[in-house]
Design a protein around this motif. Structure first.
Motif, PDB file in Angstrom:
ATOM      1  N   ALA A   1       0.819  -1.215   0.000  1.00  0.00           N
ATOM      2  CA  ALA A   1       0.000   0.000   0.000  1.00  0.00           C
ATOM      3  C   ALA A   1       0.846   1.256   0.000  1.00  0.00           C
ATOM      4  N   LEU A   2       1.893   1.298   0.825  1.00  0.00           N
ATOM      5  CA  LEU A   2       2.743   2.493   0.923  1.00  0.00           C
ATOM      6  C   LEU A   2       3.457   2.741  -0.405  1.00  0.00           C
ATOM      7  N   ALA A   3       3.999   1.686  -1.005  1.00  0.00           N
ATOM      8  CA  ALA A   3       4.724   1.834  -2.266  1.00  0.00           C
ATOM      9  C   ALA A   3       3.782   2.237  -3.390  1.00  0.00           C
ATOM     10  N   GLU A   4       2.546   1.741  -3.376  1.00  0.00           N
ATOM     11  CA  GLU A   4       1.586   2.106  -4.413  1.00  0.00           C
ATOM     12  C   GLU A   4       1.213   3.586  -4.336  1.00  0.00           C
ATOM     13  N   ARG A   5       1.117   4.099  -3.109  1.00  0.00           N
ATOM     14  CA  ARG A   5       0.825   5.531  -2.966  1.00  0.00           C
ATOM     15  C   ARG A   5       1.994   6.366  -3.478  1.00  0.00           C
ATOM     16  N   ALA A   6       3.224   5.927  -3.205  1.00  0.00           N
ATOM     17  CA  ALA A   6       4.395   6.648  -3.715  1.00  0.00           C
ATOM     18  C   ALA A   6       4.437   6.616  -5.237  1.00  0.00           C
ATOM     19  N   LEU A   7       4.041   5.493  -5.826  1.00  0.00           N
ATOM     20  CA  LEU A   7       3.991   5.390  -7.285  1.00  0.00           C
ATOM     21  C   LEU A   7       2.923   6.316  -7.852  1.00  0.00           C
ATOM     22  N   GLU A   8       1.791   6.403  -7.163  1.00  0.00           N
ATOM     23  CA  GLU A   8       0.685   7.217  -7.653  1.00  0.00           C
ATOM     24  C   GLU A   8       1.015   8.701  -7.633  1.00  0.00           C
ATOM     25  N   ARG A   9       1.733   9.157  -6.617  1.00  0.00           N
ATOM     26  CA  ARG A   9       2.056  10.585  -6.541  1.00  0.00           C
ATOM     27  C   ARG A   9       3.355  10.947  -7.259  1.00  0.00           C
ATOM     28  N   GLY A  10       3.996   9.973  -7.915  1.00  0.00           N
ATOM     29  CA  GLY A  10       5.169  10.261  -8.732  1.00  0.00           C
ATOM     30  C   GLY A  10       6.492  10.192  -7.987  1.00  0.00           C
ATOM     31  N   ALA A  11       6.476   9.796  -6.726  1.00  0.00           N
ATOM     32  CA  ALA A  11       7.740   9.668  -5.982  1.00  0.00           C
ATOM     33  C   ALA A  11       8.514   8.435  -6.426  1.00  0.00           C
ATOM     34  N   LEU A  12       7.844   7.477  -7.071  1.00  0.00           N
ATOM     35  CA  LEU A  12       8.473   6.261  -7.577  1.00  0.00           C
ATOM     36  C   LEU A  12       8.136   6.099  -9.054  1.00  0.00           C
ATOM     37  N   SER A  13       9.102   5.627  -9.837  1.00  0.00           N
ATOM     38  CA  SER A  13       8.817   5.194 -11.205  1.00  0.00           C
ATOM     39  C   SER A  13       8.398   3.729 -11.159  1.00  0.00           C
ATOM     40  N   VAL A  14       7.949   3.218 -12.281  1.00  0.00           N
ATOM     41  CA  VAL A  14       7.585   1.799 -12.349  1.00  0.00           C
ATOM     42  C   VAL A  14       8.812   0.941 -12.075  1.00  0.00           C
ATOM     43  N   ARG A  15       9.960   1.350 -12.628  1.00  0.00           N
ATOM     44  CA  ARG A  15      11.193   0.632 -12.348  1.00  0.00           C
ATOM     45  C   ARG A  15      11.511   0.693 -10.857  1.00  0.00           C
ATOM     46  N   GLY A  16      11.324   1.875 -10.254  1.00  0.00           N
ATOM     47  CA  GLY A  16      11.570   2.013  -8.829  1.00  0.00           C
ATOM     48  C   GLY A  16      10.638   1.161  -7.992  1.00  0.00           C
ATOM     49  N   PHE A  17       9.388   1.011  -8.427  1.00  0.00           N
ATOM     50  CA  PHE A  17       8.428   0.174  -7.706  1.00  0.00           C
ATOM     51  C   PHE A  17       8.911  -1.276  -7.669  1.00  0.00           C
ATOM     52  N   ASP A  18       9.423  -1.757  -8.814  1.00  0.00           N
ATOM     53  CA  ASP A  18       9.969  -3.118  -8.843  1.00  0.00           C
ATOM     54  C   ASP A  18      11.194  -3.244  -7.951  1.00  0.00           C
ATOM     55  N   ARG A  19      12.018  -2.218  -7.937  1.00  0.00           N
ATOM     56  CA  ARG A  19      13.229  -2.281  -7.123  1.00  0.00           C
ATOM     57  C   ARG A  19      12.900  -2.267  -5.633  1.00  0.00           C
ATOM     58  N   VAL A  20      11.865  -1.565  -5.236  1.00  0.00           N
ATOM     59  CA  VAL A  20      11.439  -1.593  -3.835  1.00  0.00           C
ATOM     60  C   VAL A  20      11.038  -3.011  -3.444  1.00  0.00           C
ATOM     61  N   GLN A  21      10.350  -3.713  -4.341  1.00  0.00           N
ATOM     62  CA  GLN A  21       9.956  -5.089  -4.048  1.00  0.00           C
ATOM     63  C   GLN A  21      11.177  -6.001  -3.922  1.00  0.00           C
ATOM     64  N   ARG A  22      12.166  -5.795  -4.776  1.00  0.00           N
ATOM     65  CA  ARG A  22      13.376  -6.627  -4.688  1.00  0.00           C
ATOM     66  C   ARG A  22      14.076  -6.422  -3.354  1.00  0.00           C
ATOM     67  N   VAL A  23      14.196  -5.158  -2.925  1.00  0.00           N
ATOM     68  CA  VAL A  23      14.845  -4.883  -1.644  1.00  0.00           C
ATOM     69  C   VAL A  23      14.013  -5.461  -0.502  1.00  0.00           C
ATOM     70  N   ALA A  24      12.696  -5.396  -0.613  1.00  0.00           N
ATOM     71  CA  ALA A  24      11.836  -5.967   0.427  1.00  0.00           C
ATOM     72  C   ALA A  24      12.067  -7.465   0.567  1.00  0.00           C
ATOM     73  N   TRP A  25      12.245  -8.155  -0.541  1.00  0.00           N
ATOM     74  CA  TRP A  25      12.552  -9.581  -0.470  1.00  0.00           C
ATOM     75  C   TRP A  25      13.891  -9.817   0.242  1.00  0.00           C
ATOM     76  N   THR A  26      14.883  -8.974  -0.024  1.00  0.00           N
ATOM     77  CA  THR A  26      16.176  -9.114   0.653  1.00  0.00           C
ATOM     78  C   THR A  26      16.028  -8.881   2.147  1.00  0.00           C
ATOM     79  N   LEU A  27      15.273  -7.868   2.533  1.00  0.00           N
ATOM     80  CA  LEU A  27      15.043  -7.600   3.950  1.00  0.00           C
ATOM     81  C   LEU A  27      14.335  -8.778   4.617  1.00  0.00           C
ATOM     82  N   ALA A  28      13.388  -9.385   3.906  1.00  0.00           N
ATOM     83  CA  ALA A  28      12.705 -10.549   4.460  1.00  0.00           C
ATOM     84  C   ALA A  28      13.663 -11.731   4.615  1.00  0.00           C
ATOM     85  N   ASP A  29      14.568 -11.920   3.649  1.00  0.00           N
ATOM     86  CA  ASP A  29      15.553 -13.006   3.752  1.00  0.00           C
ATOM     87  C   ASP A  29      16.465 -12.796   4.951  1.00  0.00           C
TER      88      ASP A  29
END
Length: 506
Positions: free
Chosen positions: A453-481
């Protein structure tokens, strides 16, 4: 008419190609003709060979000599053909049996006194000889340990042309070179040296665990360089394939450490901000050589004072960082080098670079914007982690609050996180979270919408690009690992988002 042939290896990038060296002698006006697209260094080898043969106690034939390098359409570069040319000429003249050099691969530069000198690129050259089925390779003594890394090839080490002639003539046989024990790699700097900077320590741990590019911003003395220098120590040692690949790149570049024929630790490259595009990516007017990015393959490329680099030089990193390899084209040919490196950029917050941070800054807003704009948006968009380092406080520095974790402890966590990621990515051909393409993230490793939800709001207001949205997910997976969780939750996504948009919001 007398004809003899032997073999050498030409290099194109990190790959070698067998070159057949043919020598034909005929009656006529004495002279030497060299054909087969030789460069200036190869053409000059005729004079080196002539002097080396004479000074080694032999006799250079006074006949019409034609030397052919095949395949004729492939450019031949460097001094590594000298030894093969000398052996073929001597075989054609009858000084050594022609059959003794027919299947032999010879590599090495000749001195005028007949000595055999070390050359670059021996490891990829011997690998090419092994793939082509040649059982024996002759190399300079100084390159023998490097050549012996290749299994299934008998390495003969020679220090002089006279020694080689004695072996080929059957007077003094050379035994196969036995590689000595590999020295233990030296210990690098320890992460325990970094006082305070909890955010920075966390960032380098996440970068090492997932292979994420990192941008460190902060005032002088905040620890940017110290953190970057300790990042390679958090990475696991290179496996056999990786070690050979990295060693081959450094062999071609001529940067192998003395006494260390095999690199087993991830490399660290830190070019100065005055480095040219060719120095960073690779190139050269003659033989194409790898630049700092390629020498950092499977390791860390650290660019301190990143805004001081020419913007055009920095932007050349964009495509190689995405593809993991770079192809350099020249009029005489092209060369491809691997360059899957972890990029670390470091920058001061402004031109005045006050150690006290923003509170003591004397720069105008225009100067600060101009300084930060030297790093282009497309380049920053490819960097997963952007961390602002605050000045180190007096309490952290003088009072020594707590004992910082050493490299050994953090490296174990990194190793465990990488193992979890590799198990999850099994069957995809990928090993790190940073390598997962966006389509695979959405189809196979999709996160719960509530967590995003937080990342989607950042994408909607232009703080994240689509590429950045994917990169946030990759980092989230690393944090979970790192946390031992099977699926990233809202907390991991929030931390990943904070590590990405913090710089943009500053």
């Amino acid at each position: 008419m007398t004809l003899a042939r032997t073999w050498s290896v030409g290099l194109a990038g990190v790959h070698g190609a067998l070159v057949e060296v043919e020598v034909d002698m005929a009656a006529g006006v004495p002279g030497v003709v060299l054909v087969g697209l030789p460069d200036a260094v190869v053409r000059q080898s005729v004079d080196r060979v002539r002097a080396a043969v004479v000074n080694a106690g032999g006799e250079f034939p006074l006949r019409r000599i034609t030397i052919g390098l095949s395949p004729a359409s492939m450019p031949k570069q460097g001094s590594g053909f000298d030894l093969a040319l000398a052996a073929a000429v001597l075989a054609a003249a009858g000084a050594v049996p022609a059959q003794s050099v027919e299947r032999l691969v010879l590599l090495g530069e000749l001195g005028l006194d007949g000595s055999v000198r070390a050359i670059r690129g021996v490891l990829p050259a011997v690998l090419a000889a092994a793939r082509a089925g040649h059982p024996q390779v002759v190399v300079p003594t100084a390159n023998a340990d490097e050549a012996a890394l290749v299994e299934g090839v008998e390495v003969l080490a020679v220090g002089s042309l006279a020694q080689l002639v004695g072996h080929l003539a059957g007077r003094t046989r050379l035994g196969p070179h036995a590689r000595g024990a590999l020295p233990a790699p030296p210990d690098g700097p320890d992460l325990a040296d970094v006082v305070g900077q909890t955010t920075g320590r966390r960032a380098v741990e996440v970068a090492a665990a997932g292979g994420h590019h990192l941008f460190l911003a902060g005032p002088p003395g905040a620890g940017k360089t110290m953190l970057a220098e300790r990042l390679p120590g958090l990475l696991p040692s290179l496996d056999e394939e990786g070690a050979l690949e990295v060693t081959a790149v450094h062999s071609i570049a001529g940067s192998l450490p003395a006494g260390a024929p095999l690199l087993t630790r991830p490399p660290f490259e830190a070019p100065h901000h005055s480095a040219t595009m060719a120095a960073l990516i690779g190139g050269g007017s003659g033989q194409i050589r790898p630049g700092a990015l390629c020498r950092a393959h499977r390791g860390v490329l650290f660019m301190d004072e990143a805004p001081e680099f020419p913007r055009a030089v920095l932007d050349t990193l964009r495509q190689p960082l995405e593809r993991g390899q770079v192809t350099i084209h020249r009029a005489a040919g092209s060369a491809t080098f691997p360059c899957r490196a972890l990029l670390v950029l470091a920058a001061n917050p402004c031109p005045c670079a006050s150690a006290a941070g923003d509170t003591a800054c004397t720069c105008s807003p225009v100067e600060r914007r101009r300084y930060r704009s030297r790093l282009s948006g497309p380049l920053l968009d490819r960097i997963d982690l952007r961390v602002e380092l605050p000045p180190v406080t007096r309490a952290a520095w003088l009072d020594g609050l707590g004992d910082p974790e050493p490299t050994e402890v953090v490296a174990r966590r990194v190793q465990q996180a990488r193992a979890v990621a590799a198990e999850r990515l099994a069957g995809t051909g990928l090993a790190l979270n940073s390598q997962v393409p966006g389509r695979l993230l959405r189809e196979r490793f999709a996160l719960p919408r509530a967590s995003l939800a937080l990342a989607e709001r950042a994408l909607e207001r232009g703080a994240l690009s689509v590429r950045g949205f994917d990169r946030v997910q990759r980092v989230a997976w690393t944090l979970a690992d790192l946390a031992g969780r099977t699926v990233p939750g809202a907390d991991e996504v929030a931390e990943a988002l904070g590590m990405r948009v913090q710089r943009a919001a500053a």
